[in-house]
Enzyme design. Structure first.
Site, mmCIF file in Angstrom:
data_model
loop_
_atom_site.group_PDB
_atom_site.id
_atom_site.type_symbol
_atom_site.label_atom_id
_atom_site.label_comp_id
_atom_site.label_asym_id
_atom_site.label_seq_id
_atom_site.Cartn_x
_atom_site.Cartn_y
_atom_site.Cartn_z
ATOM 1 N N VAL A 238 10.918 4.532 0.877
ATOM 2 C CA VAL A 238 10.264 3.223 0.804
ATOM 3 C C VAL A 238 8.769 3.345 1.088
ATOM 4 O O VAL A 238 7.941 2.723 0.420
ATOM 5 C CB VAL A 238 10.938 2.211 1.763
ATOM 6 C CG1 VAL A 238 10.228 0.866 1.721
ATOM 7 C CG2 VAL A 238 12.409 2.034 1.392
ATOM 8 N N CYS A 239 8.396 4.179 2.058
ATOM 9 C CA CYS A 239 6.984 4.367 2.376
ATOM 10 C C CYS A 239 6.232 4.963 1.184
ATOM 11 O O CYS A 239 5.108 4.562 0.877
ATOM 12 C CB CYS A 239 6.819 5.265 3.595
ATOM 13 S SG CYS A 239 7.479 4.545 5.112
ATOM 14 N N THR A 240 6.866 5.912 0.509
ATOM 15 C CA THR A 240 6.236 6.513 -0.660
ATOM 16 C C THR A 240 6.037 5.465 -1.748
ATOM 17 O O THR A 240 4.949 5.353 -2.325
ATOM 18 C CB THR A 240 7.090 7.692 -1.181
ATOM 19 O OG1 THR A 240 7.199 8.668 -0.134
ATOM 20 C CG2 THR A 240 6.452 8.327 -2.405
#
Length: 159
Positions: free
Chosen positions: A52-54
């Site tokens: 999700v961060c990517t």
């Protein structure tokens, strides 16, 4: 600490950070108070190179020129160390600063610490006057505001 409200002064801080441009890592100190006069997008994210961060940071990277055209800078903030940030930036072709809050002090100052998961995925738009102008604080951390949403908020500040 509680989460700064829209209209309140943003908590100031200085954190170590790094940026990778043209294949070269540059370490620096990032001081929020030195950005008075510019809009700052602070994107708190739980972990380098997680799915999700990517997706979140890559979506902001895709809009970076648009943010830049509006006079805004984007800073990613997470608790990982600079070497982890470098690997993440290189692997995801991120060219904006990733700041390291290993002590968690800035995460606490912004009220986005979350027991068990570290921090809530959060974005703050800080106006050129150092005041919080918009914020999105996630409850669980799987959702994040789209770059277009953030850009629309920045456009309101410059119009």
């Amino acid at each position: 600490m509680s989460i700064p409200e829209v209209g309140e002064s943003a908590p100031t801080f200085t954190l170590p950070g790094m940026i990778v441009r043209d294949g070269v890592r540059t370490d620096d100190e990032y001081d929020l108070s030195s950005e008075i006069g510019r809009t700052v997008v602070l994107a708190f994210y739980p972990g380098d190179a997680t799915a999700v961060c990517t997706a979140q940071l890559c979506s902001y990277q895709a809009e970076l020129d648009e943010f830049d055209d509006l006079g805004a800078v984007v800073w990613g903030v997470s608790p990982q160390a600079l070497d982890s940030h470098e690997t993440f930036a290189r692997g995801s072709s991120l060219t904006f600063p990733l700041l390291s809050d290993t002590s968690g002090s800035v995460i606490r100052d912004y009220g986005v610490r979350a027991p068990g998961i570290g921090l809530r995925r959060s974005v703050f738009v800080i106006g050129p006057d150092g005041v919080v102008r918009w914020r999105h604080v996630g409850l669980v951390g799987l959702r994040f505001p789209k770059a277009e949403t953030i850009r629309a908020q920045i456009e309101l500040l410059v119009s």
